[in-house]
Design a protein around this motif. Sequence first.
Motif, mmCIF file in Angstrom:
data_model
loop_
_atom_site.group_PDB
_atom_site.id
_atom_site.type_symbol
_atom_site.label_atom_id
_atom_site.label_comp_id
_atom_site.label_asym_id
_atom_site.label_seq_id
_atom_site.Cartn_x
_atom_site.Cartn_y
_atom_site.Cartn_z
ATOM 1 N N ALA A 114 0.976 -1.841 -10.932
ATOM 2 C CA ALA A 114 0.335 -1.039 -11.975
ATOM 3 C C ALA A 114 -1.138 -0.812 -11.679
ATOM 4 O O ALA A 114 -1.669 0.285 -11.879
ATOM 5 C CB ALA A 114 0.503 -1.730 -13.333
ATOM 6 N N THR A 115 -1.812 -1.851 -11.204
ATOM 7 C CA THR A 115 -3.239 -1.729 -10.896
ATOM 8 C C THR A 115 -3.481 -0.730 -9.771
ATOM 9 O O THR A 115 -4.414 0.078 -9.830
ATOM 10 C CB THR A 115 -3.824 -3.100 -10.512
ATOM 11 N N MET A 116 -2.642 -0.771 -8.741
ATOM 12 C CA MET A 116 -2.785 0.178 -7.643
ATOM 13 C C MET A 116 -2.499 1.602 -8.106
ATOM 14 O O MET A 116 -3.174 2.548 -7.699
ATOM 15 C CB MET A 116 -1.841 -0.202 -6.494
ATOM 16 N N TYR A 117 -1.507 1.757 -8.978
ATOM 17 C CA TYR A 117 -1.110 3.091 -9.436
ATOM 18 C C TYR A 117 -2.102 3.660 -10.450
ATOM 19 O O TYR A 117 -2.372 4.872 -10.453
ATOM 20 C CB TYR A 117 0.289 3.029 -10.053
ATOM 21 N N LEU A 118 -2.664 2.792 -11.303
ATOM 22 C CA LEU A 118 -3.548 3.243 -12.383
ATOM 23 C C LEU A 118 -5.013 2.937 -12.107
ATOM 24 O O LEU A 118 -5.830 2.975 -13.028
ATOM 25 C CB LEU A 118 -3.140 2.565 -13.706
ATOM 26 N N ARG A 119 -5.359 2.645 -10.852
ATOM 27 C CA ARG A 119 -6.705 2.151 -10.549
ATOM 28 C C ARG A 119 -7.817 3.141 -10.882
ATOM 29 O O ARG A 119 -8.977 2.747 -11.019
ATOM 30 C CB ARG A 119 -6.799 1.753 -9.073
ATOM 31 N N ASN A 120 -7.475 4.425 -11.031
ATOM 32 C CA ASN A 120 -8.499 5.422 -11.360
ATOM 33 C C ASN A 120 -8.779 5.509 -12.855
ATOM 34 O O ASN A 120 -9.656 6.274 -13.267
ATOM 35 C CB ASN A 120 -8.066 6.805 -10.841
ATOM 36 N N ASN A 121 -8.040 4.757 -13.656
ATOM 37 C CA ASN A 121 -8.234 4.758 -15.110
ATOM 38 C C ASN A 121 -8.311 3.310 -15.578
ATOM 39 O O ASN A 121 -7.292 2.666 -15.818
ATOM 40 C CB ASN A 121 -7.084 5.498 -15.800
ATOM 41 N N LEU A 122 -9.532 2.795 -15.732
ATOM 42 C CA LEU A 122 -9.726 1.380 -16.044
ATOM 43 C C LEU A 122 -9.154 1.016 -17.411
ATOM 44 O O LEU A 122 -8.542 -0.052 -17.564
ATOM 45 C CB LEU A 122 -11.220 1.047 -15.996
ATOM 46 N N ILE A 123 -9.324 1.876 -18.399
ATOM 47 C CA ILE A 123 -8.805 1.576 -19.742
ATOM 48 C C ILE A 123 -7.288 1.499 -19.727
ATOM 49 O O ILE A 123 -6.688 0.642 -20.387
ATOM 50 C CB ILE A 123 -9.298 2.632 -20.751
ATOM 51 N N LYS A 124 -6.657 2.374 -18.974
ATOM 52 C CA LYS A 124 -5.192 2.338 -18.871
ATOM 53 C C LYS A 124 -4.732 1.040 -18.210
ATOM 54 O O LYS A 124 -3.731 0.450 -18.637
ATOM 55 C CB LYS A 124 -4.690 3.551 -18.082
ATOM 56 N N VAL A 125 -5.457 0.597 -17.193
ATOM 57 C CA VAL A 125 -5.120 -0.670 -16.530
ATOM 58 C C VAL A 125 -5.228 -1.833 -17.514
ATOM 59 O O VAL A 125 -4.330 -2.684 -17.599
ATOM 60 C CB VAL A 125 -6.039 -0.922 -15.320
ATOM 61 N N ILE A 126 -6.328 -1.869 -18.281
ATOM 62 C CA ILE A 126 -6.538 -2.948 -19.245
ATOM 63 C C ILE A 126 -5.434 -2.945 -20.298
ATOM 64 O O ILE A 126 -4.870 -3.999 -20.639
ATOM 65 C CB ILE A 126 -7.920 -2.809 -19.907
ATOM 66 N N THR A 127 -5.092 -1.769 -20.822
ATOM 67 C CA THR A 127 -4.045 -1.660 -21.838
ATOM 68 C C THR A 127 -2.704 -2.133 -21.306
ATOM 69 O O THR A 127 -1.970 -2.871 -21.988
ATOM 70 C CB THR A 127 -3.930 -0.206 -22.332
ATOM 71 N N PHE A 128 -2.381 -1.733 -20.082
ATOM 72 C CA PHE A 128 -1.106 -2.151 -19.485
ATOM 73 C C PHE A 128 -1.064 -3.654 -19.275
ATOM 74 O O PHE A 128 -0.040 -4.300 -19.554
ATOM 75 C CB PHE A 128 -0.896 -1.417 -18.163
ATOM 76 N N GLU A 129 -2.171 -4.220 -18.787
ATOM 77 C CA GLU A 129 -2.220 -5.669 -18.547
ATOM 78 C C GLU A 129 -2.025 -6.438 -19.853
ATOM 79 O O GLU A 129 -1.310 -7.451 -19.894
ATOM 80 C CB GLU A 129 -3.555 -6.040 -17.918
ATOM 81 N N VAL A 130 -2.635 -5.963 -20.925
ATOM 82 C CA VAL A 130 -2.494 -6.627 -22.223
ATOM 83 C C VAL A 130 -1.060 -6.512 -22.728
ATOM 84 O O VAL A 130 -0.495 -7.481 -23.259
ATOM 85 C CB VAL A 130 -3.480 -6.019 -23.241
ATOM 86 N N LEU A 131 -0.457 -5.355 -22.557
ATOM 87 C CA LEU A 131 0.934 -5.171 -22.987
ATOM 88 C C LEU A 131 1.864 -6.117 -22.245
ATOM 89 O O LEU A 131 2.752 -6.747 -22.864
ATOM 90 C CB LEU A 131 1.352 -3.719 -22.758
ATOM 91 N N VAL A 132 1.669 -6.246 -20.942
ATOM 92 C CA VAL A 132 2.487 -7.168 -20.152
ATOM 93 C C VAL A 132 2.270 -8.609 -20.613
ATOM 94 O O VAL A 132 3.231 -9.381 -20.766
ATOM 95 C CB VAL A 132 2.158 -7.035 -18.647
ATOM 96 N N ALA A 133 1.012 -8.982 -20.880
ATOM 97 C CA ALA A 133 0.703 -10.341 -21.328
ATOM 98 C C ALA A 133 1.377 -10.636 -22.662
ATOM 99 O O ALA A 133 1.910 -11.742 -22.877
ATOM 100 C CB ALA A 133 -0.807 -10.520 -21.447
#
Length: 221
Positions: A94-113
């Motif tokens: 996810a980080t590699m795929y969404l690396r150009n959008n930091l907020i999207k990365v943070i949101t995805f990481e929180v959802l997974v957690a």
Amino acid sequence: MQYCKKCNVKIRGRKECCPLCQGLLYETEGDENPSFPVLGKRKITSITFLKVCTFLFIASEIVFGTINIMTKGEFSFIGPVMLGILVVWIDIIATMYLRNNLIKVITFEVLVAIVVDYYIDKMTNFHGWSIRWMIPMTLIGLAIVTIVTALILRLRLDEYILYIVFDFVMVLLQIIFIRNGENTFPWPAVCSIMFYMILIAALVIFRFRDLKNASEKMFNL
């Protein structure tokens, strides 16, 4: 350094004749312009990195899965370890795929957690710590981090309002746990819902024009 007049090239080292035409070589000085350029080291591409990570993930899952089968589930830690490896792999992808959008990365990481912590809570006789404390506090922190990140990156409201709305929907889903009786201490969940309602009210009152423009852009009105 040696020089071939016929080929007009400079030759490194000591050669008896030109390796191209087999002609005579003449002595020269300096090596500023070598005949053959020095190639830089090949960089690891993102695709190669993902392939390596995927291979390590599959290999690890196979090893731990085999151990778990052969020991008939004797080691209880294998399951959480395999889950942890899966989560790490998903995070990397996810980080590699969404690396150009930091907020999207943070949101995805929180959802997974959130999903992983709730699953772990369920698999350990469900003490309820995930829905009583972890999820509400995490969602409040997510809103704060999203806004701070947007301010640091100088993003317009229409560039991150979708994530605020998505977070608001997630925080409202806690009502399901409260109504089902799973959340026996609903105060943190209620406080997180209250926090998001105040945030939405602030956006409507103080940033109504930006919110309207963001909504028109979002729904192509």
